[in-house]
Design a protein around this motif. Sequence first.
Motif, PDB file in Angstrom:
ATOM      1  N   ASP A   1       0.861  -1.176   0.000  1.00 12.87           N
ATOM      2  CA  ASP A   1       0.000   0.000   0.000  1.00 12.87           C
ATOM      3  C   ASP A   1       0.902   1.232   0.000  1.00 12.87           C
ATOM      4  O   ASP A   1       1.699   1.426   0.930  1.00 12.87           O
TER       5      ASP A   1
ATOM      6  N   THR B   1       0.356   4.150   0.693  1.00 16.43           N
ATOM      7  CA  THR B   1       0.136   5.044   1.832  1.00 16.43           C
ATOM      8  C   THR B   1       0.654   4.454   3.145  1.00 16.43           C
ATOM      9  O   THR B   1       0.553   5.082   4.196  1.00 16.43           O
ATOM     10  N   ASN B   2       1.215   3.248   3.060  1.00 18.17           N
ATOM     11  CA  ASN B   2       1.766   2.599   4.257  1.00 18.17           C
ATOM     12  C   ASN B   2       2.879   1.646   3.814  1.00 18.17           C
ATOM     13  O   ASN B   2       2.742   0.425   3.889  1.00 18.17           O
TER      14      ASN B   2
ATOM     15  N   PRO C   1       5.943  -0.647   3.796  1.00 17.10           N
ATOM     16  CA  PRO C   1       6.515  -1.441   4.904  1.00 17.10           C
ATOM     17  C   PRO C   1       8.049  -1.539   4.865  1.00 17.10           C
ATOM     18  O   PRO C   1       8.618  -2.631   4.925  1.00 17.10           O
TER      19      PRO C   1
ATOM     20  N   SER D   1      12.614   4.061   7.232  1.00 17.22           N
ATOM     21  CA  SER D   1      12.898   5.375   6.664  1.00 17.22           C
ATOM     22  C   SER D   1      14.287   5.394   6.036  1.00 17.22           C
ATOM     23  O   SER D   1      15.235   4.815   6.570  1.00 17.22           O
TER      24      SER D   1
ATOM     25  N   ASP E   1      -5.724   9.264  -0.861  1.00 20.90           N
ATOM     26  CA  ASP E   1      -4.908  10.135  -0.003  1.00 20.90           C
ATOM     27  C   ASP E   1      -3.512  10.257  -0.613  1.00 20.90           C
ATOM     28  O   ASP E   1      -2.561   9.640  -0.156  1.00 20.90           O
TER      29      ASP E   1
ATOM     30  N   LEU F   1      -0.624  11.561   1.710  1.00 27.23           N
ATOM     31  CA  LEU F   1      -0.018  10.543   2.566  1.00 27.23           C
ATOM     32  C   LEU F   1       0.926   9.664   1.753  1.00 27.23           C
ATOM     33  O   LEU F   1       2.009   9.303   2.228  1.00 27.23           O
TER      34      LEU F   1
ATOM     35  N   GLU G   1       4.956   9.117   2.365  1.00 27.66           N
ATOM     36  CA  GLU G   1       5.579   7.804   2.502  1.00 27.66           C
ATOM     37  C   GLU G   1       6.739   7.633   1.519  1.00 27.66           C
ATOM     38  O   GLU G   1       7.787   7.084   1.871  1.00 27.66           O
TER      39      GLU G   1
ATOM     40  N   ARG H   1       9.538   9.532   2.911  1.00 24.52           N
ATOM     41  CA  ARG H   1      10.091   8.907   4.118  1.00 24.52           C
ATOM     42  C   ARG H   1      11.072   7.790   3.780  1.00 24.52           C
ATOM     43  O   ARG H   1      12.145   7.692   4.388  1.00 24.52           O
TER      44      ARG H   1
END
Length: 256
Positions: A128, A130-131, A133, A136, A153, A156, A160, A163
């Motif tokens: 995903d 937006t998330n 895994p 950073s 989104d 977001l 990511e 990040r």
Amino acid sequence: MKPRTLKFWSGSVKEHSKSAITLNSKGVLCPICSSRFSNFMNFGKPKRLNARCKNCGSLERHRLLHLFFQNELGSFTDNASNYKILHFAPEKFFYNYFSSIKGINYKPCDLTPNKYKWKGPVNVSKVDITNIPFESGYFDFILCNHVLEHVLDDALAMKELHRVLNKKGFAIIQVPIHPTLENTYEDRRITKPSERKIAFGQKDHVRWYGKDFKWRLEHVGFQVDVIDYSSQFTPEEKYKYGLLDSESIYLCKKSS
């Protein structure tokens, strides 16, 4: 294409050279698969002339990126040990190239990986955007080509991507941009595929990006260089390779 040592982006575009590919006086040439035709296939709604390669299926944006990789960023070699690449919605021709290089830590991914029926040495993972895994600063290079217009989104998702990119790395983040919109148009009340097609040009798109796309990337912390790379080619070369004047390259680094 013979691999060369990876060169990080220096911030300037070199004068275009035709040393890598020899042009014919007639017809078109796909720089990705080296196929030659009288013309590329028309594609899209509305139809774009000279758009899709009859062999590998590449579109204008893919061929522009391939030329940019080849001429400006160099290629990946065995010397690039454990160089980490994150690739969302992997295009088969870029997947084939990245996955074939020894020493590369290549992570192709998609929210629905089962749609990739072709087999290769690296599995397409479910991720995903937006998330993501990964820790950073994990990746040296991120390719995210025409993905964010599908993501509700997107702010977001951009955060990511920022990040997980390391401070010395770079990302290429591309989206379809409406030629007349100053500001991105989105409306979350529009949920039906038929209504999204009317509003955003495609039934699985959730917005039309405008000229503020660069600002949206900068807002999450990216330093963005918008490169009008097609301007490096003559009109004859643009037709030969099937390139669009309207497609810029959004090359992103961490500003902090």
